[in-house]
Design an enzyme around this catalytic site. Sequence first.
Site, mmCIF file in Angstrom:
data_model
loop_
_atom_site.group_PDB
_atom_site.id
_atom_site.type_symbol
_atom_site.label_atom_id
_atom_site.label_comp_id
_atom_site.label_asym_id
_atom_site.label_seq_id
_atom_site.Cartn_x
_atom_site.Cartn_y
_atom_site.Cartn_z
ATOM 1 N N PRO A 19 0.789 -1.230 0.000
ATOM 2 C CG PRO A 19 -0.059 -1.086 2.147
ATOM 3 C CD PRO A 19 0.578 -2.049 1.192
ATOM 4 C CG ASN A 20 -0.368 4.300 1.277
ATOM 5 O OD1 ASN A 20 -1.312 4.860 0.731
ATOM 6 N ND2 ASN A 20 -0.492 3.711 2.457
ATOM 7 N NE ARG A 27 3.609 7.010 1.550
ATOM 8 C CZ ARG A 27 3.932 5.817 2.047
ATOM 9 N NH1 ARG A 27 4.499 4.897 1.282
ATOM 10 N NH2 ARG A 27 3.670 5.540 3.294
ATOM 11 C CE1 TYR A 32 8.605 5.654 2.952
ATOM 12 C CE2 TYR A 32 6.994 7.437 2.872
ATOM 13 C CZ TYR A 32 7.499 6.303 3.478
ATOM 14 O OH TYR A 32 6.910 5.818 4.621
ATOM 15 C CG ASN A 86 8.362 -1.389 0.508
ATOM 16 O OD1 ASN A 86 7.785 -1.518 1.592
ATOM 17 N ND2 ASN A 86 8.917 -0.252 0.130
ATOM 18 C CB ALA A 89 1.506 0.456 6.693
ATOM 19 C CD GLU A 110 10.730 -6.610 6.458
ATOM 20 O OE1 GLU A 110 10.603 -7.741 6.977
ATOM 21 O OE2 GLU A 110 10.705 -5.557 7.117
ATOM 22 C CG HIS A 112 11.187 -1.400 4.907
ATOM 23 N ND1 HIS A 112 9.817 -1.391 4.830
ATOM 24 C CD2 HIS A 112 11.524 -2.510 5.611
ATOM 25 C CE1 HIS A 112 9.346 -2.441 5.463
ATOM 26 N NE2 HIS A 112 10.361 -3.148 5.944
ATOM 27 N NE ARG A 119 9.604 6.957 8.667
ATOM 28 C CZ ARG A 119 8.717 6.568 7.741
ATOM 29 N NH1 ARG A 119 9.051 5.647 6.848
ATOM 30 N NH2 ARG A 119 7.517 7.088 7.706
HETATM 31 C C1 DQA Z 1 8.085 1.687 3.954
HETATM 32 C C2 DQA Z 1 8.148 1.940 5.471
HETATM 33 C C3 DQA Z 1 6.813 1.654 6.116
HETATM 34 O O1 DQA Z 1 6.886 1.905 7.514
HETATM 35 C C4 DQA Z 1 5.735 2.542 5.525
HETATM 36 O O2 DQA Z 1 4.473 2.230 6.078
HETATM 37 C C5 DQA Z 1 5.698 2.518 4.044
HETATM 38 C C6 DQA Z 1 6.965 2.475 3.302
HETATM 39 C C7 DQA Z 1 9.403 2.083 3.246
HETATM 40 O O3 DQA Z 1 9.549 1.681 2.098
HETATM 41 O O4 DQA Z 1 10.220 2.798 3.810
HETATM 42 O O5 DQA Z 1 4.653 2.622 3.431
HETATM 43 O O6 DQA Z 1 7.877 0.298 3.737
#
Ligand code: DQA
Length: 159
Positions: A19-20, A27, A32, A86, A89, A110, A112, A119
């Site tokens: 998501p996102n 964003r 990011y 990735n 959240a 995994e 990020h 963070r």
């Molecule tokens: C993320 C880090 C996550 O905490 C966050 O919710 C994201 C992006 C990252 O790529 O840094 O949506 O996965």
Amino acid sequence: MSHIFTETRPCSILVLNGPNLANTGLRQPEIYGSQGLDDIPALVERLLGERTKRIALDFFNSNSEGALIDRLEQARSEGVHGVAFNAGAYTHTSLALADCIAWIGIPVVEVHISNVFARQERIRRQSFMGAHVLGIISGFGLWSYALAVQALYAALADE
Ligand code: DQA
């Protein structure tokens, strides 16, 4: 886990985004960055050089947890060799995704973009899937994806 990969029998790696993440670049660029997911193939090529020819990259994004599980199950039936994932959240909340990674038998890295351990929100330091993945790459911007592909290729090709 070792395979011999060639241009005609490439190492198949799925780059999966939760998501996102489709709007990466737009964003919160202060967190990011300003590059988009479309820039990933070029970064993989810069990092892996000639080896890129032996890698078949596939991409899938979804904002829904169920669609991500469906895509992981599909990857299993397709015989995909590795996944750079990735989960956004869902990393921090989804037991369902962790359960899926635990059984499908595909090495997952995994990913990020940000350094989740640096963070502010404490929940970002928790990963349900972390116990079931090969490793975690966090904090290198879009390069995190290229580094994950490199790590998967090295592990799969036993380099
Ligand atoms: C993320 C880090 C996550 O905490 C966050 O919710 C994201 C992006 C990252 O790529 O840094 O949506 O996965």
